[in-house]
Design an enzyme around this catalytic site. Sequence first.
Site, PDB file in Angstrom:
ATOM      1  N   ARG A   1      32.910   8.524  19.936  1.00  0.00           N
ATOM      2  CA  ARG A   1      32.409   8.236  21.280  1.00  0.00           C
ATOM      3  C   ARG A   1      32.562   9.455  22.180  1.00  0.00           C
ATOM      4  O   ARG A   1      33.442  10.292  21.955  1.00  0.00           O
ATOM      5  CB  ARG A   1      33.159   7.040  21.887  1.00  0.00           C
TER       6      ARG A   1
ATOM      7  N   GLU B   1      19.699  -1.029  12.024  1.00  0.00           N
ATOM      8  CA  GLU B   1      20.843  -1.938  11.968  1.00  0.00           C
ATOM      9  C   GLU B   1      20.656  -2.963  13.081  1.00  0.00           C
ATOM     10  O   GLU B   1      20.538  -2.598  14.258  1.00  0.00           O
ATOM     11  CB  GLU B   1      22.156  -1.173  12.147  1.00  0.00           C
TER      12      GLU B   1
ATOM     13  N   ASP C   1      37.211   2.503  13.214  1.00  0.00           N
ATOM     14  CA  ASP C   1      37.500   3.007  14.565  1.00  0.00           C
ATOM     15  C   ASP C   1      38.843   2.507  15.100  1.00  0.00           C
ATOM     16  O   ASP C   1      39.591   3.242  15.753  1.00  0.00           O
ATOM     17  CB  ASP C   1      36.429   2.531  15.563  1.00  0.00           C
ATOM     18  N   HIS C   2      39.118   1.222  14.852  1.00  0.00           N
ATOM     19  CA  HIS C   2      40.284   0.656  15.526  1.00  0.00           C
ATOM     20  C   HIS C   2      41.611   0.979  14.843  1.00  0.00           C
ATOM     21  O   HIS C   2      42.673   0.721  15.402  1.00  0.00           O
ATOM     22  CB  HIS C   2      40.070  -0.828  15.789  1.00  0.00           C
TER      23      HIS C   2
ATOM     24  N   ARG D   1      37.718   7.818  22.590  1.00  0.00           N
ATOM     25  CA  ARG D   1      38.778   6.813  22.775  1.00  0.00           C
ATOM     26  C   ARG D   1      39.412   6.377  21.457  1.00  0.00           C
ATOM     27  O   ARG D   1      40.519   5.892  21.439  1.00  0.00           O
ATOM     28  CB  ARG D   1      38.258   5.600  23.546  1.00  0.00           C
ATOM     29  N   HIS D   2      38.690   6.521  20.345  1.00  0.00           N
ATOM     30  CA  HIS D   2      39.335   6.219  19.058  1.00  0.00           C
ATOM     31  C   HIS D   2      39.178   7.404  18.095  1.00  0.00           C
ATOM     32  O   HIS D   2      40.098   8.183  17.949  1.00  0.00           O
ATOM     33  CB  HIS D   2      38.918   4.867  18.466  1.00  0.00           C
TER      34      HIS D   2
ATOM     35  N   ARG E   1      49.900   5.646  20.551  1.00  0.00           N
ATOM     36  CA  ARG E   1      51.154   6.393  20.613  1.00  0.00           C
ATOM     37  C   ARG E   1      50.974   7.900  20.473  1.00  0.00           C
ATOM     38  O   ARG E   1      51.946   8.646  20.455  1.00  0.00           O
ATOM     39  CB  ARG E   1      52.118   5.894  19.520  1.00  0.00           C
TER      40      ARG E   1
ATOM     41  N   HIS F   1      32.665   5.709  14.677  1.00  0.00           N
ATOM     42  CA  HIS F   1      31.910   5.997  15.898  1.00  0.00           C
ATOM     43  C   HIS F   1      32.668   7.057  16.695  1.00  0.00           C
ATOM     44  O   HIS F   1      33.780   6.809  17.158  1.00  0.00           O
ATOM     45  CB  HIS F   1      31.789   4.692  16.711  1.00  0.00           C
TER      46      HIS F   1
ATOM     47  N   THR G   1      32.908  -2.081  23.997  1.00  0.00           N
ATOM     48  CA  THR G   1      32.354  -1.792  22.684  1.00  0.00           C
ATOM     49  C   THR G   1      30.852  -1.633  22.877  1.00  0.00           C
ATOM     50  O   THR G   1      30.372  -1.691  24.007  1.00  0.00           O
ATOM     51  CB  THR G   1      32.699  -2.920  21.680  1.00  0.00           C
ATOM     52  N   THR G   2      30.111  -1.410  21.784  1.00  0.00           N
ATOM     53  CA  THR G   2      28.668  -1.228  21.922  1.00  0.00           C
ATOM     54  C   THR G   2      28.049  -2.574  22.271  1.00  0.00           C
ATOM     55  O   THR G   2      27.942  -3.450  21.431  1.00  0.00           O
ATOM     56  CB  THR G   2      28.080  -0.674  20.607  1.00  0.00           C
TER      57      THR G   2
ATOM     58  N   ASN H   1      34.131  -0.281   9.205  1.00  0.00           N
ATOM     59  CA  ASN H   1      34.286   0.539  10.404  1.00  0.00           C
ATOM     60  C   ASN H   1      35.781   0.661  10.725  1.00  0.00           C
ATOM     61  O   ASN H   1      36.458  -0.349  10.948  1.00  0.00           O
ATOM     62  CB  ASN H   1      33.523  -0.131  11.567  1.00  0.00           C
TER      63      ASN H   1
ATOM     64  N   HIS I   1      28.248  -6.129  13.927  1.00  0.00           N
ATOM     65  CA  HIS I   1      28.907  -6.316  15.222  1.00  0.00           C
ATOM     66  C   HIS I   1      29.424  -7.746  15.344  1.00  0.00           C
ATOM     67  O   HIS I   1      28.667  -8.698  15.243  1.00  0.00           O
ATOM     68  CB  HIS I   1      28.000  -6.017  16.425  1.00  0.00           C
ATOM     69  N   GLY I   2      30.729  -7.833  15.524  1.00  0.00           N
ATOM     70  CA  GLY I   2      31.355  -9.129  15.768  1.00  0.00           C
ATOM     71  C   GLY I   2      31.455 -10.024  14.542  1.00  0.00           C
ATOM     72  O   GLY I   2      31.751 -11.211  14.682  1.00  0.00           O
TER      73      GLY I   2
ATOM     74  N   GLY J   1      34.052  -4.013  11.483  1.00  0.00           N
ATOM     75  CA  GLY J   1      35.238  -3.258  11.847  1.00  0.00           C
ATOM     76  C   GLY J   1      36.336  -4.063  12.493  1.00  0.00           C
ATOM     77  O   GLY J   1      37.362  -4.378  11.872  1.00  0.00           O
ATOM     78  N   HIS J   2      36.148  -4.434  13.743  1.00  0.00           N
ATOM     79  CA  HIS J   2      37.235  -4.967  14.557  1.00  0.00           C
ATOM     80  C   HIS J   2      37.958  -6.129  13.885  1.00  0.00           C
ATOM     81  O   HIS J   2      39.190  -6.170  13.839  1.00  0.00           O
ATOM     82  CB  HIS J   2      36.691  -5.390  15.930  1.00  0.00           C
TER      83      HIS J   2
ATOM     84  N   GLU K   1      28.434   6.766  13.614  1.00  0.00           N
ATOM     85  CA  GLU K   1      27.756   6.161  14.765  1.00  0.00           C
ATOM     86  C   GLU K   1      27.820   7.152  15.912  1.00  0.00           C
ATOM     87  O   GLU K   1      28.892   7.705  16.210  1.00  0.00           O
ATOM     88  CB  GLU K   1      28.455   4.868  15.177  1.00  0.00           C
TER      89      GLU K   1
HETATM   90  N1  PXP Z   1      27.652  -1.608  13.885  1.00  0.00           N
HETATM   91  C1  PXP Z   1      27.577  -0.858  15.017  1.00  0.00           C
HETATM   92  C2  PXP Z   1      26.345  -0.064  15.253  1.00  0.00           C
HETATM   93  C3  PXP Z   1      28.653  -0.820  15.926  1.00  0.00           C
HETATM   94  O1  PXP Z   1      28.554  -0.071  17.040  1.00  0.00           O
HETATM   95  C4  PXP Z   1      29.823  -1.540  15.630  1.00  0.00           C
HETATM   96  C5  PXP Z   1      30.988  -1.457  16.549  1.00  0.00           C
HETATM   97  O2  PXP Z   1      31.457  -0.165  16.592  1.00  0.00           O
HETATM   98  C6  PXP Z   1      29.863  -2.280  14.441  1.00  0.00           C
HETATM   99  C7  PXP Z   1      28.760  -2.318  13.596  1.00  0.00           C
HETATM  100  C8  PXP Z   1      31.081  -3.040  14.027  1.00  0.00           C
HETATM  101  O3  PXP Z   1      31.332  -4.034  14.958  1.00  0.00           O
HETATM  102  P1  PXP Z   1      32.725  -4.798  14.887  1.00  0.00           P
HETATM  103  O4  PXP Z   1      33.786  -3.788  15.136  1.00  0.00           O
HETATM  104  O5  PXP Z   1      32.603  -5.819  15.967  1.00  0.00           O
HETATM  105  O6  PXP Z   1      32.820  -5.406  13.526  1.00  0.00           O
END
Ligand code: PXP
Length: 243
Positions: free
Chosen positions: A50, A156, A14-15, A54-55, A23, A48, A105-106, A12, A193-194, A215-216, A75
């Site tokens: 949104r 998921e 996004d970040h 935002r990203h 910037r 994602h 976040t979600t 992911n 996630h996480g 992702g993060h 997403e």
């Molecule tokens: N899966 C889904 C459905 C998510 O919404 C996210 C966060 O955008 C992730 C996975 C990835 O989560 P993380 O960025 O915490 O790794």
Amino acid sequence: MSRPGHLRLGVNIDHVATIRNARGGDHPSPIRAAHAAAAAGADGITAHLREDRRHMTDADIARLVAEIDLPLNLEMAATDEMLAIALTHRPHAACIVPERRAERTTEGGLDAAGKHNTLLPMVGRLHDAGIRVSLFIAPEERQVEAAARLGVPVVELHTGPYAHSDGSVDELARLEAAARMAAEAGLEVHAGHGLSFANVGGVAAIPELAELNIGHFLIGEAVFTGLEGAIRQMRAAMDAARR
Ligand code: PXP
């Protein structure tokens, strides 16, 4: 891409866009990040879009579809706007997530059970467009059952509570039970996630899982080791858990 027993890694990005947007220019580029992820062995790219942009931006999604060889997992919230965007760009997959404007976040899973009537036509339109639909749900029996009733091919499982519990055995057991139940219902099972180097092992060891989306942590770790290095290390941790 779907080698039997191979646990796919969706990265992911996004970040990368979050940092770029800080910037307002075009560096660092999420497209370049997607190419780097591909070079490091990622199996897919997740982004994602949104409601508040935002990203990721609409232009990012268009470019990811056009320029990246890996499958894109978009997403999206269950809104008419996002449905129209998905139908325009036709990513490989769409993961329907709950979205609240004020969240960082979600935060929770989608209420697939409570939102059956809203989700059913949306799932149908995405499916008819050849997009593989997944629902991001809590690892709960009623949500797995509701996803199966909606006829989606993929769920998921939300690993946030497990990740934030410092690897609680109970949270892991919830994920294991939900993964088993979903697989028995004929669903392909993803999770995310996480997840980090510290907690990915327990999740990656769940045999029913076909894909993790991360992702993060990877983007944060890239500050220290580079994105490719972080992805390779995550890949190695996932493979070690599967052995
Ligand atoms: N899966 C889904 C459905 C998510 O919404 C996210 C966060 O955008 C992730 C996975 C990835 O989560 P993380 O960025 O915490 O790794």
